[in-house]
Motif scaffolding. Structure first.
Motif, short mmCIF file in Angstrom:
data_model
loop_
_atom_site.label_atom_id
_atom_site.label_comp_id
_atom_site.label_asym_id
_atom_site.label_seq_id
_atom_site.Cartn_x
_atom_site.Cartn_y
_atom_site.Cartn_z
N GLU A 93 -14.44 0.93 19.23
CA GLU A 93 -15.40 0.39 18.12
C GLU A 93 -14.52 -0.04 17.06
O GLU A 93 -14.74 -1.11 16.39
CB GLU A 93 -16.16 1.41 17.96
N LYS A 94 -13.18 0.47 16.91
CA LYS A 94 -12.56 0.29 15.76
C LYS A 94 -11.25 -0.65 15.91
O LYS A 94 -10.73 -1.32 14.89
CB LYS A 94 -12.06 1.52 14.85
N LEU A 95 -10.71 -0.54 17.41
CA LEU A 95 -9.63 -1.35 17.66
C LEU A 95 -9.70 -2.63 18.32
O LEU A 95 -10.39 -2.52 19.61
CB LEU A 95 -8.64 -0.24 18.27
N SER A 96 -9.16 -3.59 18.08
CA SER A 96 -9.03 -4.77 19.15
C SER A 96 -7.65 -5.41 19.14
O SER A 96 -6.84 -5.13 18.03
CB SER A 96 -9.97 -6.02 18.47
N VAL A 97 -7.28 -5.85 20.19
CA VAL A 97 -5.87 -6.49 20.47
C VAL A 97 -6.27 -7.75 20.88
O VAL A 97 -6.99 -8.07 21.71
CB VAL A 97 -5.12 -5.47 21.30
N GLY A 98 -5.12 -8.57 20.94
CA GLY A 98 -5.10 -9.74 21.52
C GLY A 98 -3.85 -10.25 21.70
O GLY A 98 -2.78 -9.80 21.46
N TYR A 133 -7.53 -3.41 13.16
CA TYR A 133 -7.77 -1.74 13.33
C TYR A 133 -8.77 -1.60 12.14
O TYR A 133 -8.30 -1.84 10.68
CB TYR A 133 -6.67 -0.72 13.31
N GLN A 134 -9.83 -1.33 12.27
CA GLN A 134 -10.97 -1.12 11.26
C GLN A 134 -10.66 0.59 10.69
O GLN A 134 -11.12 1.30 11.46
CB GLN A 134 -12.23 -1.10 11.70
N ILE A 135 -9.89 0.68 9.68
CA ILE A 135 -9.76 1.94 9.18
C ILE A 135 -11.03 2.69 8.74
O ILE A 135 -11.27 4.00 9.13
CB ILE A 135 -8.80 2.06 8.07
N THR A 136 -11.68 2.02 8.06
CA THR A 136 -13.08 2.68 7.63
C THR A 136 -13.96 1.46 7.50
O THR A 136 -13.56 0.17 8.07
CB THR A 136 -13.05 3.27 6.15
N GLU A 137 -15.23 1.78 7.27
CA GLU A 137 -16.26 0.54 7.25
C GLU A 137 -15.79 -0.59 6.24
O GLU A 137 -15.93 -1.77 6.66
CB GLU A 137 -17.49 0.89 6.74
N ASP A 138 -14.96 -0.46 5.19
CA ASP A 138 -14.67 -1.14 4.33
C ASP A 138 -13.01 -1.65 4.35
O ASP A 138 -12.58 -2.68 3.48
CB ASP A 138 -15.05 -0.77 2.93
#
Length: 412
Positions: free
Chosen positions: A155-160, A208-213
């Motif tokens: 949910e927080k991590l994407s890679v490419g 990487y989405q550390i927190t919502e903001d």
């Protein structure tokens, strides 16, 4: 004189836009990327992320097609220490590219981009101060074809990951003083070095989405080596030298386009305001030397290659985006780029120093369409060169560039 003429060929190996200061790289290809300037890694969300950070491809919930164009206008002036002056002839540069994004499913998105990430385009007066010691015209065109894929791992991590497929064309024109070889009055020759080649590299992105903001983005590119093959032409060969030199021979060279690693931090301060900051390291020391091969005409150059001595460099800056309404967004940013060149390896084909870039732009949505427009000004610190390998290059170089970038995106 052979050594002097050989030194002019520096401009092939460091074929860098005279409009960039961090080495051989041009600005981001989209108007949004240019507008965000030093904060684009964690803020960009248009299709140009295909090349800048493929991890952010997963932000798209539908297909998108983007066309990009940039118009550059710049002034480059040279003042020798004795007061003599010269100026670049053609101030205009036009670039274009496209990006396509297509989600396969909820976790996998693919993309394809075509852009011009590296290049040079500069011409001095043929009868000016650099007549016999530097190229009157230097052109490097590099086109990148970038297939890429982004995967939402958690949910927080994407890679490419993506492939850098390069096609590059180089052309250099220069006067040659045959009288320096014959020792008597002779018509000048005109040299043309022209070749092209392909190269292959790869790049990786992480978001990487550390927190919502708060989020962090990382993007790294491997180096790409292009071997150039083509022709070397020279005319007006004196009769006494026609058995020694040929009007056409093979031309071969090689350029290693640098690796880079960038880190960006993004912060959604409010629902409408987002801030970003970037730091990027560029391995410009890959331009340590330049092989130059022109067959039986090699003795005209006096060298088999040139030592360039570039250093690794960095760029850093900030950017913001403010949603003024549901359809209108304001962007701005600042980017500082360090020059990788030292005085001994300096050439008039890349007459720049450290760069300060200011950008202001906007994005407008209507229906499934988006138009982005950005104006950017690049202030270069005056470059005082003293101790260049070719002493005729010593003096002060002044540069100022204006860029207008426009992008059209269609969402499906």
């Amino acid at each position: 004189m052979k050594r002097t003429v050989g030194i002019l060929l520096l401009c092939i190996g460091i074929s860098s836009p005279s409009w960039a200061a961090e080495g051989v790289r041009i600005l981001p290809d989209s108007a949004e990327g240019v507008g965000l300037a030093g904060g684009r890694f964690a803020l960009s969300d248009d299709p140009s992320v295909v090349r800048s950070n493929p991890a952010r491809l997963t932000l798209f919930d539908g297909a998108a097609f983007q066309l990009n164009s940039q118009v550059w206008y710049g002034e480059t002036d040279f003042t020798r220490f004795d007061g003599a002056t010269d100026s670049k002839v053609d101030p205009w540069v036009i670039l274009a590219g496209l990006n396509i994004v297509y989600p396969i499913n909820d976790t996998i998105t693919v993309g394809l981009g075509v852009s011009a990430p590296y290049g040079v385009g500069i011409n001095w007066r043929r009868d000016g101060l650099f007549q016999y010691i530097a190229a009157s015209e230097a052109l490097l065109e590099t086109f990148a074809i970038n297939p890429a894929i982004g995967v939402q791992v958690t949910e927080k991590l994407s890679v490419g990951i993506g492939a850098d497929i390069f096609y590059s064309h180089v052309k250099l024109e220069q006067a040659y003083p045959w009288s320096a070889v014959t020792g008597r009055p002779s018509r000048d020759g005109h040299m043309i070095f022209e070749g092209d080649g392909w190269g292959l590299g790869a790049y990786l992105g992480l978001d990487y989405q550390i927190t919502e903001d708060h989020r962090i983005s990382i993007a790294g590119h491997l180096p790409v080596t292009v071997e150039y093959n083509g022709d070397f032409d020279i005319n007006n060969i004196p009769d006494s030298l026609k058995s020694t030199y040929s009007s056409r021979t093979d031309f071969d060279s090689e350029i290693e386009f640098p690796a880079s690693v960038g880190v960006g931090y993004g912060w959604d301060v409010t629902e409408r305001l987002s801030l970003g900051t970037d730091f990027e390291w560029i391995q410009n020391s890959s331009h340590d030397d330049l092989p130059l091969t022109i067959g039986r005409n090699q003795s005209l150059l006096g060298v088999d290659g040139l030592d360039l001595g570039w250093k690794d460099s960095f760029s850093t800056g900030v950017g913001f985006e403010y949603a003024m309404s549901d359809t209108f967004r304001l962007r701005g940013g600042y980017l500082y780029s360090e020059s990788p060149m030292n005085d001994p390896g300096f050439t008039p084909s890349v007459p720049v120093d450290d760069r300060h870039m200011l950008s202001l732009g906007y994005g407008y949505d209507w229906g499934q369409n988006t138009i982005d427009l950005t104006y950017s000004t690049m202030f270069f610190e005056d470059r005082d060169v003293n101790g260049a390998a070719q002493r005729g290059y010593d003096g002060t170089y002044e540069n100022l560039w204006h860029v207008l970038a426009i992008s059209y995106t269609r969402h499906f």
